[in-house]
Design an enzyme around this catalytic site. Sequence first.
Site, PDB file in Angstrom:
ATOM      1  N   ASN A   1      18.254  14.751  32.513  1.00  0.00           N
ATOM      2  CA  ASN A   1      17.563  13.473  32.720  1.00  0.00           C
ATOM      3  C   ASN A   1      16.365  13.760  33.620  1.00  0.00           C
ATOM      4  O   ASN A   1      16.540  13.998  34.814  1.00  0.00           O
ATOM      5  CB  ASN A   1      18.523  12.471  33.377  1.00  0.00           C
ATOM      6  CG  ASN A   1      17.819  11.164  33.743  1.00  0.00           C
ATOM      7  OD1 ASN A   1      16.663  10.947  33.363  1.00  0.00           O
ATOM      8  ND2 ASN A   1      18.496  10.311  34.487  1.00  0.00           N
TER       9      ASN A   1
ATOM     10  N   LYS B   1      14.080  11.758  34.515  1.00  0.00           N
ATOM     11  CA  LYS B   1      13.645  10.584  35.291  1.00  0.00           C
ATOM     12  C   LYS B   1      12.118  10.450  35.182  1.00  0.00           C
ATOM     13  O   LYS B   1      11.570  10.722  34.119  1.00  0.00           O
ATOM     14  CB  LYS B   1      14.136  10.709  36.733  1.00  0.00           C
ATOM     15  CG  LYS B   1      15.648  11.010  36.778  1.00  0.00           C
ATOM     16  CD  LYS B   1      16.284  10.870  38.116  1.00  0.00           C
ATOM     17  CE  LYS B   1      17.777  11.130  37.992  1.00  0.00           C
ATOM     18  NZ  LYS B   1      18.522  10.923  39.205  1.00  0.00           N
TER      19      LYS B   1
ATOM     20  N   HIS C   1      21.617   3.512  33.557  1.00  0.00           N
ATOM     21  CA  HIS C   1      21.614   4.463  34.668  1.00  0.00           C
ATOM     22  C   HIS C   1      21.638   3.683  35.984  1.00  0.00           C
ATOM     23  O   HIS C   1      21.057   2.603  36.076  1.00  0.00           O
ATOM     24  CB  HIS C   1      20.372   5.361  34.590  1.00  0.00           C
ATOM     25  CG  HIS C   1      20.440   6.509  35.550  1.00  0.00           C
ATOM     26  ND1 HIS C   1      20.165   6.363  36.885  1.00  0.00           N
ATOM     27  CD2 HIS C   1      20.798   7.808  35.372  1.00  0.00           C
ATOM     28  CE1 HIS C   1      20.337   7.536  37.487  1.00  0.00           C
ATOM     29  NE2 HIS C   1      20.715   8.426  36.588  1.00  0.00           N
TER      30      HIS C   1
ATOM     31  N   GLU D   1      20.058   3.982  38.615  1.00  0.00           N
ATOM     32  CA  GLU D   1      18.727   3.652  39.149  1.00  0.00           C
ATOM     33  C   GLU D   1      18.162   2.410  38.452  1.00  0.00           C
ATOM     34  O   GLU D   1      17.476   1.602  39.060  1.00  0.00           O
ATOM     35  CB  GLU D   1      17.794   4.864  39.004  1.00  0.00           C
ATOM     36  CG  GLU D   1      18.159   5.958  40.003  1.00  0.00           C
ATOM     37  CD  GLU D   1      17.857   7.375  39.565  1.00  0.00           C
ATOM     38  OE1 GLU D   1      17.093   7.569  38.597  1.00  0.00           O
ATOM     39  OE2 GLU D   1      18.398   8.304  40.207  1.00  0.00           O
TER      40      GLU D   1
ATOM     41  N   GLU E   1      28.674   8.769  36.721  1.00  0.00           N
ATOM     42  CA  GLU E   1      27.805   9.263  37.779  1.00  0.00           C
ATOM     43  C   GLU E   1      28.055   8.460  39.059  1.00  0.00           C
ATOM     44  O   GLU E   1      27.527   7.346  39.208  1.00  0.00           O
ATOM     45  CB  GLU E   1      26.333   9.099  37.386  1.00  0.00           C
ATOM     46  CG  GLU E   1      25.929   9.883  36.158  1.00  0.00           C
ATOM     47  CD  GLU E   1      24.427  10.153  36.117  1.00  0.00           C
ATOM     48  OE1 GLU E   1      24.058  11.302  35.905  1.00  0.00           O
ATOM     49  OE2 GLU E   1      23.635   9.224  36.324  1.00  0.00           O
TER      50      GLU E   1
ATOM     51  N   GLY F   1      21.383  13.073  43.283  1.00  0.00           N
ATOM     52  CA  GLY F   1      20.230  13.563  44.030  1.00  0.00           C
ATOM     53  C   GLY F   1      20.509  13.829  45.502  1.00  0.00           C
ATOM     54  O   GLY F   1      19.581  13.993  46.302  1.00  0.00           O
TER      55      GLY F   1
ATOM     56  N   SER G   1      24.451  15.706  41.150  1.00  0.00           N
ATOM     57  CA  SER G   1      24.309  17.008  41.816  1.00  0.00           C
ATOM     58  C   SER G   1      25.003  18.149  41.071  1.00  0.00           C
ATOM     59  O   SER G   1      25.593  19.041  41.681  1.00  0.00           O
ATOM     60  CB  SER G   1      24.788  16.924  43.278  1.00  0.00           C
ATOM     61  OG  SER G   1      23.977  16.019  44.001  1.00  0.00           O
TER      62      SER G   1
HETATM   63  P1  13P Z   1      20.973  14.867  40.067  1.00  0.00           P
HETATM   64  O1  13P Z   1      21.512  15.908  39.125  1.00  0.00           O
HETATM   65  O2  13P Z   1      19.589  15.192  40.537  1.00  0.00           O
HETATM   66  O3  13P Z   1      21.935  14.566  41.172  1.00  0.00           O
HETATM   67  O4  13P Z   1      20.814  13.511  39.218  1.00  0.00           O
HETATM   68  C1  13P Z   1      21.880  13.016  38.493  1.00  0.00           C
HETATM   69  C2  13P Z   1      21.427  11.937  37.592  1.00  0.00           C
HETATM   70  O5  13P Z   1      21.087  10.846  38.032  1.00  0.00           O
HETATM   71  C3  13P Z   1      21.366  12.217  36.157  1.00  0.00           C
HETATM   72  O6  13P Z   1      21.224  11.052  35.415  1.00  0.00           O
END
Ligand code: 13P
Length: 266
Positions: A11, A13, A104, A106, A182, A188, A228
């Site tokens: 992803n 982003k 997601h 976010e 997740e 992150g 992560s």
């Molecule tokens: P990270 O792998 O950077 O923690 O992000 C996870 C994520 O949000 C994937 O959709």
Amino acid sequence: MAERKRLIAGNWKMYKTREEAKAFVEGLTEQLATANINLKEQNSVKAVICAPFTALAGLADMLEVQHVAVGAQNMHEAEVGAYTGEVSAAMLQDVGCQYVILGHSERRAYFAETDAGVAKKTIVAIHKGLIPIVCVGETLTEREANQTQTVISSQMEAVLDELVKQSDQIAVKEGQFVIAYEPVWAIGTGKSSSADDAQAVIGFIRSLIAKRLGEATAQAVGILYGGSVKPDNIKTYLSMQDIDGALVGGASLQPDSYTALLVNSF
Ligand code: 13P
């Protein structure tokens, strides 16, 4: 237990211009050649990159050569209409997308996506032949208050309710419907969930699917862990019974770490 194909989905982003995406593909091509990997011959692992809308068209063409599929990170549920700034399922397919991330955390946190909205989009995506990667997960406060199962249940039930309603029209086939667990606190942050904790929640998600849609369907759904995930911890997740792959943010941005994720998934 059914043998499900592993899915390693990146992803990106809101990272990468078209030029940067092209550089990624060049790097990936080199890395795969050096590692002597031809993804076409790898039946056990499916590679997907979910990129920003602007990078999708060119990327799908370039990645097709490497047998890497492309996905978007959101879509609108309507076919067409006066929805300024939105993109439909057909538009995503038009630029070569096979997958779409929905709900997601976010988008739930910053763009007011609701369980009901995510459920609607999921049904549309499946009807249109896109593979939805539906994200669920609890926040740290929710986990600390022992609310993980309650939160996951309500996020899942919204989607399962719609799938039950549509069960005469939608038969979930292997690989056609994907869930990503997740935990929000692991995204992150470098603080990944332990593999045992991730398995516990993912096993719970599979049991919810089994209750509403039957065991055969539950066994056909791919369930990923995200938060992560790095080349050095991906194997511990994949060794778990119900974890079928990973949804990866940061470590999917560089060709070398994305290749290492794939290599460690075979
Ligand atoms: P990270 O792998 O950077 O923690 O992000 C996870 C994520 O949000 C994937 O959709």
